[in-house]
Motif scaffolding. Structure first.
Motif, mmCIF file in Angstrom:
data_model
loop_
_atom_site.group_PDB
_atom_site.id
_atom_site.type_symbol
_atom_site.label_atom_id
_atom_site.label_comp_id
_atom_site.label_asym_id
_atom_site.label_seq_id
_atom_site.Cartn_x
_atom_site.Cartn_y
_atom_site.Cartn_z
ATOM 1 N N ASP A 67 0.831 -1.205 0.000
ATOM 2 C CA ASP A 67 0.000 0.000 0.000
ATOM 3 C C ASP A 67 0.866 1.257 0.000
ATOM 4 O O ASP A 67 0.583 2.223 -0.723
ATOM 5 C CB ASP A 67 -0.934 0.004 1.215
ATOM 6 N N ILE A 68 1.912 1.234 0.805
ATOM 7 C CA ILE A 68 2.827 2.382 0.874
ATOM 8 C C ILE A 68 3.528 2.570 -0.474
ATOM 9 O O ILE A 68 3.654 3.697 -0.979
ATOM 10 C CB ILE A 68 3.855 2.177 1.999
ATOM 11 N N GLN A 74 1.161 4.040 -3.157
ATOM 12 C CA GLN A 74 0.972 5.476 -2.965
ATOM 13 C C GLN A 74 2.210 6.243 -3.440
ATOM 14 O O GLN A 74 2.091 7.278 -4.114
ATOM 15 C CB GLN A 74 0.699 5.789 -1.497
ATOM 16 N N TYR A 75 3.394 5.725 -3.127
ATOM 17 C CA TYR A 75 4.638 6.375 -3.549
ATOM 18 C C TYR A 75 4.744 6.373 -5.079
ATOM 19 O O TYR A 75 5.148 7.367 -5.688
ATOM 20 C CB TYR A 75 5.845 5.658 -2.943
ATOM 21 N N TYR A 96 11.853 4.269 -2.319
ATOM 22 C CA TYR A 96 11.045 4.755 -1.191
ATOM 23 C C TYR A 96 11.883 4.799 0.083
ATOM 24 O O TYR A 96 11.840 5.788 0.841
ATOM 25 C CB TYR A 96 9.835 3.853 -0.991
ATOM 26 N N LYS A 119 12.694 8.283 2.186
ATOM 27 C CA LYS A 119 12.314 8.449 3.593
ATOM 28 C C LYS A 119 13.551 8.587 4.474
ATOM 29 O O LYS A 119 13.577 9.391 5.414
ATOM 30 C CB LYS A 119 11.466 7.254 4.052
#
Length: 489
Positions: free
Chosen positions: A241-242, A245-246, A376, A380
């Protein structure tokens, strides 16, 4: 004095004075009184005038580069150095131009692309910020780059060229053909080492005379907090999911942009006026359009880009954002196999032709997933690195007698080193920045935490000394074997 002139300057005398002053105002304007007329060149080299502003710029560069050393020289000496530098540069440039060396527009932009990159691609915004910070005009700067590249070509041609004078060649051959009979006798130190005896008195005398050679080094133990972006990246939480979105927020990163294989004919303006360059480009365009000549023939015989000319005018696969705006906008306005009319670009006047077009390709989430996770994590981790470095810096400064509060604030641990000397350490202590800070007045004697030390773009540490040992004399028995070896040599 002015009052006396006022009182006495009556009648025709007053009119004469006013008339005398008015004449230069009418002819040259008031600026002539302040500027002293037209600007005079600082020097003239082979008919080319050197502007005073060029010497002034060189002078500012010298002051900036050499700092205090420049300040120690007299103003007249600095100005003479600046003038000599500009004269030498001008003479070199004139020689390079006279010999026909020239950098192509493609070479200029390849150089700029290497110098101003973000994520491996030319960053135009970074380039513009640089120009603004240096107060440089884009055209002038790119001409300077072109001149520098041409100078490198010239220097390379000289350094790569060698010849041997006839007399030297004959002397070399005579040496090669010589024969000599040689007798030699070898004395080996090892054959005599067993026979040499060094007494305790000799050892003691050498030790007393050279005590400074037999000192231990001052050393310290360090505690430190390390902020490491690679370690932070490994701890970043990731799931599908992360990543989805990225991906949705950064689809452009997974797009292979449209590229256009492009050929060109370059008519430069280094040795032509703009009108002459434009007229020549137009005549070549007309010859191509009429069928009198082919594009390839013109590119090989008439283009000033000799590198592309060797490849029948082919420049490269052009991607938007990697080239000068005038050039790339003209390329992307063409259809495949269309020859442009003469267009003015950063390099001069050009005839452009798009040989083929490779359409942009967008990777799907599934196709990009292999690199998504790493991208990602790194994105981050970069944010975390800045946040944690800032936290450590702030708390370590506010509570400079201990590293524990700073480590707790950033969620990191306090690590430690073994003994470290001024010239030797392991791990982070092998870094010269760490060694310099460890033995600085504030950290060593003041007992304070250091400033954040940036060991790389992704690693920073804050250190403090937890233990220290002063240099001391080594006992003679400890260094006896070393002294005997020295005395036997």
């Amino acid at each position: 004095m002015l009052q006396a002139i006022h009182d006495k300057a009556k009648g025709w005398i007053a009119y004469a004075i006013v008339g005398f002053i008015c004449v230069p105002f009418a002819l040259w304007g008031i600026n002539s009184y302040f500027e002293g007329g037209s600007a005079q060149p600082a020097a003239t080299i082979n008919g080319e005038e050197i502007a005073a502003r060029d010497v002034q710029f060189q002078l500012s560069q010298i002051r900036q580069q050499y700092g205090r050393l420049a300040s120690s020289l007299g103003e007249d000496q600095l100005k003479q150095i600046a003038l000599d530098n500009v004269i030498n540069q001008t003479l070199l440039r004139q020689k390079v131009e006279g010999e026909g060396y020239r950098a192509s527009g493609a070479e200029v932009f390849e150089n700029l692309s290497r110098s101003f990159q973000t994520e491996g691609k030319f960053d135009r915004e970074q380039y513009q910020r640089f120009l603004q910070s240096q107060r440089r005009n884009q055209g002038e700067f790119e001409n300077q780059v072109r001149e520098d590249l041409a100078l490198r070509q010239f220097q390379g041609a000289i350094s790569s060229t060698a010849f041997v004078p006839k007399a030297q060649a004959e002397f070399y051959q005579s040496l090669r053909k010589q024969t000599r009979d040689v007798e030699h006798f070898t004395l080996k130190v090892a054959d005599f080492e067993g026979k040499a005896e060094i007494s305790d008195e000799q050892v003691a005398m050498y030790y007393e005379q050279n005590k400074a050679r037999f000192m231990t080094e001052q050393r310290v133990k360090l505690a430190y907090i390390e902020v490491n972006q690679e370690d932070l990246a490994k701890a970043v939480e990731v799931n599908d999911d992360i990543l989805q979105q990225y991906y949705d927020e950064n689809t452009d990163r997974y797009l292979t942009p449209e590229s256009r294989n492009t050929s060109h004919v370059l008519i430069g303006m280094d040795s032509r006026t703009e009108e002459e360059a434009k007229a020549l480009a137009q005549s070549l365009y007309d010859a191509i359009q009429s069928g009198e000549r082919t594009f390839e023939d013109v590119a090989q015989k008439d283009s000033d880009d000799k590198v592309a000319a060797e490849n029948k005018g082919v420049v490269a696969d052009v991607v938007m954002g990697d080239w000068g705006p005038l050039f790339q906008n003209a390329v992307f306005a063409l259809e495949a196999n269309q020859v442009s009319e003469p267009v003015k670009t950063e390099a001069g006047y050009e005839l452009l032709r798009v040989n083929s077009i490779t359409q942009a390709v967008q990777k799907s989430f599934a196709e990009a997933k292999a690199s998504l996770e790493d991208d990602y994590r790194q994105a981050k981790a970069a944010d975390l690195y800045l946040d944690k470095t800032d936290q450590v810096q702030t708390v370590a400064y506010e509570q400079s007698g201990d590293l524990t509060p700073a480590a707790q604030a950033a969620g990191l641990e306090v690590k430690s080193t073994d003994w470290v000397s001024r010239g030797k350490g392991s791990g982070i202590a092998a870094n010269p920045k760490v060694l310099e800070s460890a033995f600085s007045e504030d950290v060593l004697s003041g007992g304070k935490n250091s400033e954040p030390l940036e060991l790389s773009d992704t690693q920073a540490v804050v250190i403090r000394v937890t233990d220290q040992e002063a240099a001391k004399q080594k006992p003679v028995d400890e260094v006896k074997a070393e002294i005997i070896t020295v005395l036997k040599a």
